[in-house]
Motif scaffolding. Sequence first.
Motif, short mmCIF file in Angstrom:
data_model
loop_
_atom_site.label_atom_id
_atom_site.label_comp_id
_atom_site.label_asym_id
_atom_site.label_seq_id
_atom_site.Cartn_x
_atom_site.Cartn_y
_atom_site.Cartn_z
N ALA A 34 3.29 -4.74 1.39
CA ALA A 34 4.64 -5.33 1.32
C ALA A 34 5.57 -4.35 2.02
N LYS A 35 6.28 -4.80 3.05
CA LYS A 35 7.06 -3.81 3.81
C LYS A 35 8.50 -4.21 4.10
N TYR A 54 3.88 3.51 2.29
CA TYR A 54 4.81 3.97 3.32
C TYR A 54 4.24 3.57 4.68
N LEU A 55 5.05 2.84 5.45
CA LEU A 55 4.64 2.38 6.77
C LEU A 55 5.68 2.79 7.80
N PRO A 56 5.27 3.20 9.00
CA PRO A 56 6.23 3.65 10.01
C PRO A 56 7.30 2.61 10.34
N ASP A 57 6.94 1.32 10.26
CA ASP A 57 7.91 0.27 10.59
C ASP A 57 8.52 -0.36 9.34
N GLY A 58 8.37 0.30 8.21
CA GLY A 58 8.96 -0.19 6.97
C GLY A 58 10.11 0.69 6.53
N PRO A 59 10.64 0.46 5.34
CA PRO A 59 11.75 1.29 4.84
C PRO A 59 11.34 2.76 4.72
N GLY A 60 12.33 3.65 4.93
CA GLY A 60 12.09 5.08 4.76
C GLY A 60 11.99 5.46 3.30
N LEU A 61 11.69 6.72 3.05
CA LEU A 61 11.47 7.17 1.68
C LEU A 61 12.73 7.04 0.83
#
Length: 246
Positions: free
Chosen positions: A178-179, A200-207
């Motif tokens: 889910a991103k 955590y995904l590079p093209d998803g929300p940041g931390l």
Amino acid sequence: MSAGTLRELHVPGKPLLLPNAWDADTATLVEEAGFPVVATSSVAVARTLGYPDGEGTPVGEVFAAVARIARVVSVPVTVDAESGYGLEPAELVERLLESGAVGCNIEDTDHGKGAPREAGEQADLLAGIRQAAGDALVLNARVDMFLHGDERTAFDEAVGRSRRYLDAGADCVYPILAKRADTIAALTEALHPAAVNITYLPDGPGLAELAGLGVARVSLGGGLWHAGRSWLKDRLTALSGGTPPY
């Protein structure tokens, strides 16, 4: 370290960050960097041992790898136990605890069929694990609906499964991949006050954004292993062409 220590680190809005390891050396690096928990990645452990992901690794080798990790760190260890390797709940719990783990992921994909396990069957598996483990394991129930469909179409089933798994005794639910920020926000709202794990995904929300969305746990999965392998592959390609790799 106890399961209670690990359980207390699952705080919505202040997520536990897990940079997943795959052997004793990488586990040591995770602890030395100051992370309070070591998690494993099934794909990284499998490939490091010479097997495909998706329960392709013999069970004995999986738990031997976990035991080596637990031996060299002083922080809690949680294991990506895939779908449970076909073990009965009591045996799975026994092997996890003997290896030194105090937590595990259990996913709802049936690798033999290559499809999601029926939700009631998965809930029964999780309930059996909880009964066998008591409070000795932190149980993270992975929900694989977003692997099989669009986020909008998969959302309702993901929430329904998550609720059933929490009712069965899961401490945390993990709707993997889910991103979209709006999807993640809707998940944490629908499942509040339960702990929700997000990849955590590079093209998803940041931390920081994931924290603001109410996430309690963030996993990198096989991300670091993939990045390290890609780096090594590039260096080897350079070396084979006569270029110094560093």
